[in-house]
Write a protein that holds these residues in place. Structure first.
Motif, PDB file in Angstrom:
ATOM      1  N   ALA A  64       0.841  -1.197   0.000  1.00 15.61           N
ATOM      2  CA  ALA A  64       0.000   0.000   0.000  1.00 15.61           C
ATOM      3  C   ALA A  64       0.879   1.251   0.000  1.00 15.61           C
ATOM      4  CB  ALA A  64      -0.910  -0.008   1.233  1.00 15.61           C
ATOM      5  N   PRO A  65       0.312   2.414  -0.334  1.00 17.73           N
ATOM      6  CA  PRO A  65       1.106   3.653  -0.344  1.00 17.73           C
ATOM      7  C   PRO A  65       1.729   3.965   1.010  1.00 17.73           C
ATOM      8  CG  PRO A  65      -0.963   3.981  -1.500  1.00 17.73           C
ATOM      9  CD  PRO A  65      -1.050   2.635  -0.848  1.00 17.73           C
ATOM     10  N   VAL A  66       2.917   4.556   0.954  1.00 17.97           N
ATOM     11  CA  VAL A  66       3.647   5.002   2.140  1.00 17.97           C
ATOM     12  C   VAL A  66       3.438   6.506   2.303  1.00 17.97           C
ATOM     13  CG1 VAL A  66       5.960   5.320   3.095  1.00 17.97           C
ATOM     14  CG2 VAL A  66       5.347   3.165   2.003  1.00 17.97           C
ATOM     15  N   THR A  67       3.163   6.957   3.518  1.00 21.35           N
ATOM     16  CA  THR A  67       2.812   8.362   3.748  1.00 21.35           C
ATOM     17  C   THR A  67       3.891   9.164   4.451  1.00 21.35           C
ATOM     18  OG1 THR A  67       1.768   7.797   5.858  1.00 21.35           O
ATOM     19  CG2 THR A  67       0.356   7.792   3.899  1.00 21.35           C
ATOM     20  N   CYS A  68       4.811   8.516   5.171  1.00 20.17           N
ATOM     21  CA  CYS A  68       5.785   9.255   5.974  1.00 20.17           C
ATOM     22  C   CYS A  68       7.005   8.379   6.232  1.00 20.17           C
ATOM     23  CB  CYS A  68       5.162   9.702   7.308  1.00 20.17           C
ATOM     24  SG  CYS A  68       4.361   8.371   8.232  1.00 20.17           S
ATOM     25  N   VAL A  69       8.146   9.027   6.468  1.00 20.42           N
ATOM     26  CA  VAL A  69       9.382   8.304   6.743  1.00 20.42           C
ATOM     27  C   VAL A  69      10.139   8.978   7.877  1.00 20.42           C
ATOM     28  CG1 VAL A  69       9.718   7.314   4.453  1.00 20.42           C
ATOM     29  CG2 VAL A  69      10.519   9.626   4.907  1.00 20.42           C
ATOM     30  N   ALA A  70      10.987   8.212   8.544  1.00 19.94           N
ATOM     31  CA  ALA A  70      11.845   8.729   9.608  1.00 19.94           C
ATOM     32  C   ALA A  70      13.043   7.797   9.741  1.00 19.94           C
ATOM     33  CB  ALA A  70      11.097   8.816  10.937  1.00 19.94           C
ATOM     34  N   VAL A  71      14.157   8.338  10.252  1.00 14.79           N
ATOM     35  CA  VAL A  71      15.390   7.562  10.392  1.00 14.79           C
ATOM     36  C   VAL A  71      15.974   7.794  11.777  1.00 14.79           C
ATOM     37  CG1 VAL A  71      17.635   7.042   9.374  1.00 14.79           C
ATOM     38  CG2 VAL A  71      15.830   8.013   7.947  1.00 14.79           C
ATOM     39  N   THR A  72      16.415   6.722  12.430  1.00 19.87           N
ATOM     40  CA  THR A  72      17.087   6.866  13.716  1.00 19.87           C
ATOM     41  C   THR A  72      18.493   7.414  13.504  1.00 19.87           C
ATOM     42  OG1 THR A  72      17.871   4.584  13.606  1.00 19.87           O
ATOM     43  CG2 THR A  72      15.839   4.982  14.829  1.00 19.87           C
ATOM     44  N   SER A  73      18.973   8.194  14.462  1.00 19.34           N
ATOM     45  CA  SER A  73      20.334   8.723  14.403  1.00 19.34           C
ATOM     46  C   SER A  73      21.180   7.963  15.413  1.00 19.34           C
ATOM     47  CB  SER A  73      20.349  10.222  14.724  1.00 19.34           C
ATOM     48  OG  SER A  73      21.649  10.730  14.662  1.00 19.34           O
ATOM     49  N   ARG A  74      21.642   6.810  15.014  1.00 15.56           N
ATOM     50  CA  ARG A  74      22.480   5.980  15.869  1.00 15.56           C
ATOM     51  C   ARG A  74      23.330   5.093  14.979  1.00 15.56           C
ATOM     52  NH1 ARG A  74      18.646   1.358  18.681  1.00 15.56           N
ATOM     53  NH2 ARG A  74      17.790   0.446  16.797  1.00 15.56           N
ATOM     54  N   LYS A  75      24.233   4.334  15.575  1.00 14.55           N
ATOM     55  CA  LYS A  75      25.181   3.543  14.792  1.00 14.55           C
ATOM     56  C   LYS A  75      24.465   2.562  13.877  1.00 14.55           C
ATOM     57  CE  LYS A  75      29.372   0.788  15.207  1.00 14.55           C
ATOM     58  NZ  LYS A  75      30.366   0.196  16.139  1.00 14.55           N
ATOM     59  N   ALA A  76      23.526   1.804  14.418  1.00 13.95           N
ATOM     60  CA  ALA A  76      22.751   0.865  13.601  1.00 13.95           C
ATOM     61  C   ALA A  76      21.486   1.582  13.139  1.00 13.95           C
ATOM     62  CB  ALA A  76      22.406  -0.388  14.412  1.00 13.95           C
ATOM     63  N   ARG A  77      21.596   2.317  12.050  1.00 12.64           N
ATOM     64  CA  ARG A  77      20.490   3.161  11.623  1.00 12.64           C
ATOM     65  C   ARG A  77      19.319   2.337  11.100  1.00 12.64           C
ATOM     66  NH1 ARG A  77      22.247   6.898   7.338  1.00 12.64           N
ATOM     67  NH2 ARG A  77      23.666   5.208   6.779  1.00 12.64           N
ATOM     68  N   ILE A  78      18.114   2.819  11.410  1.00 12.57           N
ATOM     69  CA  ILE A  78      16.894   2.151  10.992  1.00 12.57           C
ATOM     70  C   ILE A  78      16.022   3.152  10.256  1.00 12.57           C
ATOM     71  CG2 ILE A  78      14.811   0.944  11.748  1.00 12.57           C
ATOM     72  CD1 ILE A  78      16.351   0.037  14.216  1.00 12.57           C
ATOM     73  N   LEU A  79      15.475   2.729   9.115  1.00 14.93           N
ATOM     74  CA  LEU A  79      14.528   3.527   8.355  1.00 14.93           C
ATOM     75  C   LEU A  79      13.115   3.029   8.654  1.00 14.93           C
ATOM     76  CD1 LEU A  79      13.785   5.528   6.033  1.00 14.93           C
ATOM     77  CD2 LEU A  79      14.154   3.620   4.450  1.00 14.93           C
ATOM     78  N   PHE A  80      12.227   3.964   9.008  1.00 17.80           N
ATOM     79  CA  PHE A  80      10.827   3.634   9.303  1.00 17.80           C
ATOM     80  C   PHE A  80       9.935   4.252   8.232  1.00 17.80           C
ATOM     81  CE2 PHE A  80      13.007   3.799  13.392  1.00 17.80           C
ATOM     82  CZ  PHE A  80      12.644   2.582  13.955  1.00 17.80           C
ATOM     83  N   ALA A  81       8.839   3.577   7.919  1.00 22.71           N
ATOM     84  CA  ALA A  81       7.868   4.098   6.954  1.00 22.71           C
ATOM     85  C   ALA A  81       6.457   3.808   7.440  1.00 22.71           C
ATOM     86  CB  ALA A  81       8.101   3.464   5.582  1.00 22.71           C
ATOM     87  N   GLY A  82       5.660   4.860   7.545  1.00 19.10           N
ATOM     88  CA  GLY A  82       4.249   4.699   7.894  1.00 19.10           C
ATOM     89  C   GLY A  82       3.441   4.450   6.634  1.00 19.10           C
ATOM     90  N   CYS A  83       2.440   3.590   6.737  1.00 18.01           N
ATOM     91  CA  CYS A  83       1.784   3.070   5.533  1.00 18.01           C
ATOM     92  C   CYS A  83       0.259   3.136   5.638  1.00 18.01           C
ATOM     93  CB  CYS A  83       2.236   1.623   5.327  1.00 18.01           C
ATOM     94  SG  CYS A  83       1.668   0.859   3.795  1.00 18.01           S
ATOM     95  N   TRP A  84      -0.379   3.115   4.465  1.00 22.66           N
ATOM     96  CA  TRP A  84      -1.830   3.033   4.398  1.00 22.66           C
ATOM     97  C   TRP A  84      -2.366   1.728   4.977  1.00 22.66           C
ATOM     98  CZ3 TRP A  84      -4.683   5.032  -0.589  1.00 22.66           C
ATOM     99  CH2 TRP A  84      -4.561   6.419  -0.656  1.00 22.66           C
ATOM    100  N   ASP A  85      -1.510   0.730   5.109  1.00 24.07           N
ATOM    101  CA  ASP A  85      -1.983  -0.548   5.647  1.00 24.07           C
ATOM    102  C   ASP A  85      -2.076  -0.528   7.178  1.00 24.07           C
ATOM    103  OD1 ASP A  85       0.617  -0.759   6.567  1.00 24.07           O
ATOM    104  OD2 ASP A  85       1.177  -2.430   5.267  1.00 24.07           O
ATOM    105  N   LYS A  86      -1.949   0.695   7.783  1.00 24.18           N
ATOM    106  CA  LYS A  86      -2.116   0.942   9.226  1.00 24.18           C
ATOM    107  C   LYS A  86      -0.912   0.493  10.045  1.00 24.18           C
ATOM    108  CE  LYS A  86      -7.033  -0.056   8.557  1.00 24.18           C
ATOM    109  NZ  LYS A  86      -8.197  -0.868   8.992  1.00 24.18           N
TER     110      LYS A  86
END
Length: 388
Positions: free
Chosen positions: A79-101
């Protein structure tokens, strides 16, 4: 029987045909050095460990501002993705909020999918990463009018916050709640904006979270939200003075002053919904993204429009300031770059003036006409926002 998705195979009004033709003509422009992608873009976020790289929501992708390279693609959501965010740490993680709740996550380095966060009952609209008491937290806001706080390491939902009556559109960290010397604070203050036109404040810690009011709140009782707009507030942006800039569906971007109980100091009027706002404090510019396809540069001292960057051929949905470059994304599926460097901005303004004075006028979107009243338009916009 085969089915076609080509718009030309369906009945269309003269107005819709004219709009398709206008966009087809305008789509051929190369203003802003466009990077063309394969899907509509709804959000953009900076990589905290590389100022020249941005994350945007083509389910998912990392792009380089300097080169325009589409260097990493993250897959998973259908489903479409509406927003993104990234952690600022050594093991970086990318997050994405989605229409699938749900909220999807990946390792930035390996691109491997990680944990999926499930809890919202409607679209996830906004994400924010913070660190409190040496613990990484993920904060999410949804069209279900709920804010959730998650432990990044365990995936456990720590808090559920309710206060907004309609969808949560944006989250922003109050810069005055940062620690002075780099130590991890016990709690941070986060502002939230909603389709109910309210801005609310929350104190968030690992073991507790609650809504708070302004220290100089006039009336006793429950915390009072900040209300300075007529309808949905899409974006929040803290400037270097820790005052707040807001973007709204009431066609304005506003400057709210902390020391004046968040009263309005400046209002920048637009012809359509304002989707995003960023501030170049060094040069004194306020930059806004509008549904009318334009990126505008305003003089922060006078509140007057300085220049309009034209290039996108559909709604501009997000902005990011990277040095002297403003990066914009749009549902026209392009990322574009606009310079704030004095000489380049001067040249862009001169070129635009030549077009107005005798050259060919740029192709403009048609003026939207409606049979609805202003109040009905605002209510419809809020309902659509909650379901985006």
């Amino acid at each position: 029987m085969s089915r076609s998705t080509d718009p030309g195979h369906f009945f269309q009004t003269d107005t819709s045909q004219e709009e398709i033709a206008r966009r087809a003509v305008k789509s051929r422009n190369t203003a802003g050095n466009p990077t063309k992608l394969s899907s509509k873009l709804l959000a953009i976020a900076a990589d905290p460990d590389d100022a020249g790289r941005v994350h945007e929501d083509e389910q998912e992708l990392i792009a380089s501002v300097q080169t325009g390279d589409k260097s990493c693609v993250f897959t998973g959501p259908a489903a479409p993705v509406t927003c993104v965010a990234v952690t600022s740490r050594k093991a970086r993680i990318l997050f994405a909020g989605c229409w699938d709740k749900s909220i999807w996550s990946w390792s930035v380095s390996s691109r491997a999918p990680l944990r999926k966060y499930v809890g919202h009952s409607d679209f996830v609209k906004t994400l924010l990463c913070i660190t409190v008491d040496s613990k990484d937290l993920l904060i999410s806001g949804g069209a279900d009018a709920v804010i959730m706080v998650w432990d990044v390491d365990t995936g456990r939902k720590l808090h559920t916050l309710k206060g907004h009556t309609r969808g949560v559109q944006d989250l922003a960290l109050d810069p005055l709640s940062y620690p002075d010397y780099g130590s991890s604070p016990k709690a941070l203050i986060v502002f939230s904006a909603g389709s109910d036109r309210e801005i609310r404040r929350w104190s968030i810690a690992a073991d507790s979270a609650q809504e708070i009011g302004d220290p100089i709140q006039e009336h006793p009782g429950p915390p009072e939200p900040i209300v300075q707009h007529e309808t949905s507030v899409y974006k929040l942006y803290f400037d270097t003075d820790a005052d707040l800039w807001t973007a709204s569906a009431d066609n304005t971007a506003k400057h709210l002053v902390r020391d004046r109980a968040w009263s309005e100091d400046t209002s920048l009027e637009h012809p359509d919904f304002v989707r995003d706002v960023v501030v170049d404090a060094r040069r004194g510019w306020i930059i806004t993204a509008c549904r009318d396809e334009e990126v505008r540069v305003w003089d922060g001292g006078t509140g007057k429009l300085h220049h309009t960057y034209t290039g996108h051929f559909e709604e501009v949905t997000g902005l990011l300031l990277v040095g002297t470059i403003v990066v914009s994304v749009s549902i026209d599926a392009t990322i574009r770059q606009w310079s704030l460097a004095p000489e380049e901005l001067r040249k862009a303004k001169e070129e635009a003036g030549k077009v107005r004075d005798g050259g060919e006028e740029p192709v403009k979107p048609p003026v939207r006409k409606s049979l609805l009243t202003t109040e009905e338009e605002a209510e419809l916009a809020e309902l659509m926002d909650d379901g985006e």
